[in-house]
Design an enzyme around this catalytic site. Structure first.
Site, PDB file in Angstrom:
ATOM      1  N   CYS A 160       1.046  -1.649  -0.061  1.00 57.30           N
ATOM      2  CA  CYS A 160       0.223  -0.284  -0.015  1.00 57.30           C
ATOM      3  C   CYS A 160       0.733   1.324  -0.028  1.00 57.30           C
ATOM      4  O   CYS A 160       1.943   1.171  -0.023  1.00 57.30           O
ATOM      5  CB  CYS A 160      -1.291   0.113   0.951  1.00 57.30           C
ATOM      6  SG  CYS A 160      -0.562   0.679   2.684  1.00 57.30           S
ATOM      7  N   CYS A 165      -4.955  -0.942  -1.100  1.00 59.75           N
ATOM      8  CA  CYS A 165      -4.847  -0.041  -1.070  1.00 59.75           C
ATOM      9  C   CYS A 165      -5.521   0.939  -2.698  1.00 59.75           C
ATOM     10  O   CYS A 165      -4.812   0.347  -3.268  1.00 59.75           O
ATOM     11  CB  CYS A 165      -4.226   1.114  -0.463  1.00 59.75           C
ATOM     12  SG  CYS A 165      -3.021   2.118  -0.919  1.00 59.75           S
ATOM     13  N   CYS A 195       4.178  -1.302 -11.215  1.00 62.29           N
ATOM     14  CA  CYS A 195       5.093  -1.666  -9.110  1.00 62.29           C
ATOM     15  C   CYS A 195       6.981  -1.027 -10.427  1.00 62.29           C
ATOM     16  O   CYS A 195       6.844  -1.428 -11.065  1.00 62.29           O
ATOM     17  CB  CYS A 195       4.922  -3.681 -10.061  1.00 62.29           C
ATOM     18  SG  CYS A 195       3.088  -3.754  -9.297  1.00 62.29           S
TER      19      CYS A 195
END
Length: 159
Positions: free
Chosen positions: A7, A79, A87
């Site tokens: 998150c 989230c 990423c």
């Protein structure tokens, strides 16, 4: 297999998920957590909740996704902010899924209302982790398409 719960702040949801996963996971499975913009601390209410649930709280720290001890095999964003972020490059072609949960650190109101927000986030994450661990994990690891579909389905539980 290393499962990264990711998150933004790595102070509440991803820590709750990491600790719960490690508490429930079989040998050979390890939960990790990190944040794209770590808060630098673990929220005291998250630690208190874990302790009340009988889950060890030692060693959990807020950290950046570029400070992980291993490369994860699976990334679970927890989230809305992290789900929209790319990423890091080092993660490579890992399996990804999103299990969005409202941020209890943003809860307002009385102490009881804030505690209820933390409990809700924990309950959702625990239910999803239990569903994950109930899957036939060894066969699914051999079928990435089916594994991804199951992971995405789990992300809708209690949504």
């Amino acid at each position: 297999m290393n499962v990264l719960f990711l998150c933004t702040g790595n102070s509440c949801r991803s820590i709750l998920a990491e600790a719960t996963f490690n508490h429930l996971a079989p040998d050979g499975w390890r939960g990790l957590s990190a944040g794209s913009k770590p808060a630098g601390y673990v929220h005291p209410r998250a630690l208190a909740l874990l302790a009340r649930e009988g889950i060890g709280i030692e060693g959990y720290v807020s950290k950046s996704w570029d400070r992980l001890p291993v490369t994860p095999d699976l990334v679970v964003t927890v989230c809305g902010n992290a789900a929209a972020e790319a990423c890091p490059v080092y993660l490579g072609p890992v399996l990804r899924t999103h299990w969005g949960v409202d941020d209890p650190a943003q809860a307002t109101g009385s102490d009881a209302e804030i505690d209820a927000a933390f409990k809700s986030a924990y309950t959702i994450l625990r239910a999803r982790i239990e569903a994950f661990l109930a899957l036939p994990l060894d066969p699914l690891r051999q079928d990435r398409t089916r594994f991804k579909a199951e992971l995405d389905r789990i992300g809708l539980l209690l949504a």
